[in-house]
Design a protein around this motif. Structure first.
Motif, PDB file in Angstrom:
ATOM      1  N   GLU A   1     -14.660  15.649   3.991  1.00 59.02           N
ATOM      2  CA  GLU A   1     -14.628  15.207   3.050  1.00 59.02           C
ATOM      3  C   GLU A   1     -15.425  16.534   1.560  1.00 59.02           C
TER       4      GLU A   1
ATOM      5  N   GLY B   1     -11.960  12.284   2.234  1.00 59.24           N
ATOM      6  CA  GLY B   1     -11.400  11.922   3.913  1.00 59.24           C
ATOM      7  C   GLY B   1     -10.299  13.172   3.787  1.00 59.24           C
TER       8      GLY B   1
ATOM      9  N   GLU C   1     -13.735  14.031  10.649  1.00 61.56           N
ATOM     10  CA  GLU C   1     -12.997  13.599   9.093  1.00 61.56           C
ATOM     11  C   GLU C   1     -14.149  14.810   8.679  1.00 61.56           C
TER      12      GLU C   1
END
Length: 128
Positions: free
Chosen positions: A123, A35, A121
């Motif tokens: 990822e 992340g 965030e």
């Protein structure tokens, strides 16, 4: 390496920059990207706006991909955590700018993030 996108007609049509599933076949290198948040490289400051943080995160993602000799076109999966649903449109627009016509699998989740200053965030998984 062969990448096959699976978007069956029996499932709803894919969104922008989205595939329902992405299959990777052959000898590949897989890169699992933790992340990323909007901190600048000083690890102390970050933009206050959603757009500023999102731009910073996508730039960080590009830097990580290049370090592994990959690029945005090697992404096979992207998961974005938004701090609030009102960021949806801006998130979609910024993601589209970085991905162009590339369509990895995508998930967007609204959730409380670790730091209240974070607006998102991200990822990802890349393969080559």
């Amino acid at each position: 390496m062969t990448i096959i996108r699976h978007n069956p007609d029996a499932v709803f049509p894919p969104y922008s920059n989205y595939s329902h599933a992405v299959e990777v076949r052959g000898d590949v290198r897989m890169l699992f990207i933790s992340g990323l948040n909007g901190y600048r490289s000083d690890r102390v400051t970050m933009p206050e706006s959603f757009e500023g943080q999102a731009e910073q995160i996508w730039q960080h993602l590009g830097t990580v991909l290049r370090a592994a000799e990959m690029g945005y076109g090697d992404l096979v999966s992207v998961r974005t955590y938004l701090a609030a649903p009102e960021y949806r449109a801006a998130n979609t627009a910024i993601r589209a700018r970085y991905l162009g016509d590339h369509c990895p699998s995508l998930t967007v989740v609204c959730s409380q993030l670790l730091d209240p200053a974070w607006k998102l965030e991200l990822e990802a998984v890349a393969a080559r």
